[in-house]
Design a protein around this motif. Sequence first.
Motif, PDB file in Angstrom:
ATOM      1  N   ARG A   1       0.816  -1.214   0.000  1.00 14.72           N
ATOM      2  CA  ARG A   1       0.000   0.000   0.000  1.00 14.72           C
ATOM      3  C   ARG A   1       0.852   1.267   0.000  1.00 14.72           C
ATOM      4  NH1 ARG A   1      -4.814  -0.323   4.094  1.00 14.72           N
ATOM      5  NH2 ARG A   1      -5.049  -2.225   2.882  1.00 14.72           N
ATOM      6  N   HIS A   2       1.812   1.328   0.929  1.00  5.32           N
ATOM      7  CA  HIS A   2       2.521   2.595   1.146  1.00  5.32           C
ATOM      8  C   HIS A   2       3.784   2.761   0.311  1.00  5.32           C
ATOM      9  CE1 HIS A   2      -0.233   3.682   4.290  1.00  5.32           C
ATOM     10  NE2 HIS A   2      -0.139   2.430   4.737  1.00  5.32           N
ATOM     11  N   HIS A   3       4.548   1.690   0.130  1.00  6.45           N
ATOM     12  CA  HIS A   3       5.805   1.843  -0.613  1.00  6.45           C
ATOM     13  C   HIS A   3       5.606   1.645  -2.110  1.00  6.45           C
ATOM     14  CE1 HIS A   3       7.467   2.006   3.244  1.00  6.45           C
ATOM     15  NE2 HIS A   3       7.641   0.723   3.456  1.00  6.45           N
TER      16      HIS A   3
ATOM     17  N   ALA B   1       1.068   3.629  -3.404  1.00  4.69           N
ATOM     18  CA  ALA B   1       1.003   5.075  -3.146  1.00  4.69           C
ATOM     19  C   ALA B   1       2.038   5.838  -3.956  1.00  4.69           C
ATOM     20  CB  ALA B   1       1.203   5.343  -1.652  1.00  4.69           C
ATOM     21  N   ARG B   2       3.054   5.135  -4.444  1.00  7.62           N
ATOM     22  CA  ARG B   2       4.127   5.817  -5.178  1.00  7.62           C
ATOM     23  C   ARG B   2       4.133   5.461  -6.658  1.00  7.62           C
ATOM     24  NH1 ARG B   2       9.188   4.507  -1.666  1.00  7.62           N
ATOM     25  NH2 ARG B   2      10.231   6.023  -2.984  1.00  7.62           N
TER      26      ARG B   2
ATOM     27  N   THR C   1       1.211   0.597  -9.625  1.00  8.92           N
ATOM     28  CA  THR C   1      -0.218   0.328  -9.495  1.00  8.92           C
ATOM     29  C   THR C   1      -0.684  -0.867 -10.330  1.00  8.92           C
ATOM     30  OG1 THR C   1      -0.556   1.967 -11.203  1.00  8.92           O
ATOM     31  CG2 THR C   1      -0.836   2.714  -8.937  1.00  8.92           C
TER      32      THR C   1
ATOM     33  N   TYR D   1      10.403  -0.729  -3.559  1.00  7.54           N
ATOM     34  CA  TYR D   1       9.853   0.227  -4.527  1.00  7.54           C
ATOM     35  C   TYR D   1      10.555   0.089  -5.879  1.00  7.54           C
ATOM     36  CZ  TYR D   1       9.200   4.682  -6.911  1.00  7.54           C
ATOM     37  OH  TYR D   1       8.951   5.645  -7.858  1.00  7.54           O
TER      38      TYR D   1
END
Length: 216
Positions: free
Chosen positions: A14-16, A19-20, A23, A66
């Motif tokens: 979700r966050h690394h 959100a960046r 997708t 990431y």
Amino acid sequence: MEDPWHIQREHMIRHHLAARGVTSPAVLQAMREIPRERFVSPSCREEAYADRALPIECGQTISQPYIVGLMTQALAPEPGHRVLEIGTGTGYQTAILARLCAEVITIERFPALAFQAAERLRDLGIWNAFFLCGDGTLGWPHGVPYDRILVTAAASHVPEPLWEQLAEGGILVIPVGDRERQTLEVVRKVDGRPCWYPMIPCRFVPLVGQHGWNEE
Ligand code: SAH
């Protein structure tokens, strides 16, 4: 039994990643399925899902989640593809690619790393990845052409053999720059010519070999 790493893995997704900008549902799903904690050394296990590169054996690193997600998304692997990966390292990126395409051929220069990575994938029941040990800057001519080529070590330029082994319309993702700093480049072969798309600044361990850097 509940997987104790589930929450950390979902946090990473979700966050690394999402959100960046990572997708792609297929990429996120593959990264959800591969237990990163099994690829890092025991002393770093608590940090397995931290968004940073971690040291591994032979003075190398496992890339930050990431970057793994971004490279995989940029590579756009499809289920029928044959992918060549240079720089097996722990095999984490290999495992993710293997989830997304038909076959991965991965080359690592350190036999110890190649051997451990092969064992990890076998333990996970992943059978469509093939491990080779040697100088990946030469590619692997017996398997040509490759739909996708991923280089996970820093190069000063695209090694000529890799460019030759990339299929027409294929995509090569590679960090290009000097030994300290690089740009993550996406290169597509269009009518035999390179079409460059620079992504982000990055920092990888050097690609050492005949068409790469000299050993220091
Ligand atoms: N993607 C890996 C991290 C790779 S680190 C992972 O997920 O763990 C880069 C790797 O490239 C290192 O293991 C290094 O030994 C390897 N490497 C560097 N030059 C190479 C070459 N010419 N051929 C094959 N592997 C190479």
